[in-house]
Design a protein around this motif. Structure first.
Motif, short mmCIF file in Angstrom:
data_model
loop_
_atom_site.label_atom_id
_atom_site.label_comp_id
_atom_site.label_asym_id
_atom_site.label_seq_id
_atom_site.Cartn_x
_atom_site.Cartn_y
_atom_site.Cartn_z
N ARG A 1 1.48 7.16 -6.44
CA ARG A 1 -0.12 7.77 -7.19
C ARG A 1 0.41 9.29 -7.04
O ARG A 1 0.46 10.06 -7.56
CB ARG A 1 -0.94 7.59 -6.13
CG ARG A 1 -2.45 7.99 -6.98
CD ARG A 1 -3.72 7.23 -5.39
NE ARG A 1 -3.60 7.63 -4.07
CZ ARG A 1 -3.49 7.02 -3.59
NH1 ARG A 1 -3.13 5.15 -4.13
NH2 ARG A 1 -3.69 6.77 -2.56
N ASP B 1 1.70 1.64 -3.51
CA ASP B 1 1.13 2.42 -4.32
C ASP B 1 0.66 3.67 -3.80
O ASP B 1 0.48 4.67 -5.40
CB ASP B 1 -0.72 1.82 -3.74
CG ASP B 1 -0.61 0.71 -4.69
OD1 ASP B 1 0.69 0.40 -5.62
OD2 ASP B 1 -1.25 -0.29 -4.50
N ARG C 1 0.90 -0.94 0.02
CA ARG C 1 0.15 -0.51 0.11
C ARG C 1 0.56 1.04 0.22
O ARG C 1 0.23 2.30 -0.91
CB ARG C 1 -0.99 -0.14 0.91
CG ARG C 1 -2.29 -0.80 1.07
CD ARG C 1 -2.78 -1.49 1.97
NE ARG C 1 -3.01 -0.13 2.90
CZ ARG C 1 -3.74 -0.07 3.87
NH1 ARG C 1 -3.72 -0.87 4.69
NH2 ARG C 1 -5.12 1.34 4.11
#
Length: 219
Positions: free
Chosen positions: A143, A139, A136
């Motif tokens: 992003r 990610d 996570r």
């Protein structure tokens, strides 16, 4: 702000904010009856003490004191990534201002005193949770930070010139092995910031800390 601590192998490290570096240099010259300069190494005239200056992230091209002083007048845009098992924080800083940021907390089970099969079960669960947290965090870094990587921006916009990391080195290393983040991993500054559990305030402090000029003083 000026911060000092002992250096492994001798001497001490001093971290100096850009606003204070000129005054600090004047003080070094004054205390040593002047100094000779060779690149970013100052040598005191009176006793041979040395001060080796390390430019902050984004100013790696500064090869001497004059270039360093010129570079800090316009702070470079940098990416900041902080990670620990329980949280991640990612942001882009222009000077001391965060222009974009994201903070997220994770749950990773603490260690247990139980033994036998229970301990093994807890260890497996903890490892799975840590792996999920790293995924996570990766990610989130992709992003938030990838849109500011070199090549992702319009030529008229400034991409980040460095990636500053802090917190848990092993988790940071794991995050940056993701191929998506290779444009940022190439910009990683070698100095790892000390960091508390990532929060927005911690991220803001890291953006300020990253701007400091590190100086190794000998003796």
């Amino acid at each position: 702000m000026v911060m000092a601590r002992p250096a492994a192998g001798g001497g001490r490290w001093v971290e100096i904010s850009p606003e204070r570096i000129r005054g600090w240099l004047d003080g070094f010259y004054g205390r040593h009856d002047g100094a000779t300069e060779q690149g970013l190494v100052l040598t005191g005239v009176s006793n041979g003490d040395t001060a080796t200056l390390y430019p902050p992230p984004g100013l790696a091209d500064a090869q001497d004191v004059d270039m360093l002083l010129a570079g800090i007048l316009r702070p470079p845009r940098i990416a900041v990534l902080l990670a620990r098992k329980g949280a991640v924080a990612a942001g882009v800083a222009d000077g001391t201002t965060l222009t974009v940021s994201k903070v997220e907390r994770f749950y990773v089970q603490g260690r247990t005193a139980a033994g036998g099969s229970s301990q093994q079960r807890y260890a497996r669960r903890r490892a799975n949770q840590a792996g999920a947290a790293t995924h996570r965090a990766t990610d989130i870094a992709a992003r938030v930070l990838l849109p500011y990587a070199p090549g992702a921006h319009d030529p008229h916009d400034d991409a980040v010139s460095a990636l500053v990391c802090g917190g848990d080195r092993s988790m940071i290393d794991a995050v940056l092995t993701d191929r998506r983040l290779s444009p940022l991993a190439r910009l990683r500054h070698p100095h790892l910031l000390e960091s508390a559990e990532p929060r927005l305030a911690v991220l803001q402090d890291a953006a300020i800390t990253a701007r400091r000029i590190r100086v190794h003083l000998m003796p």
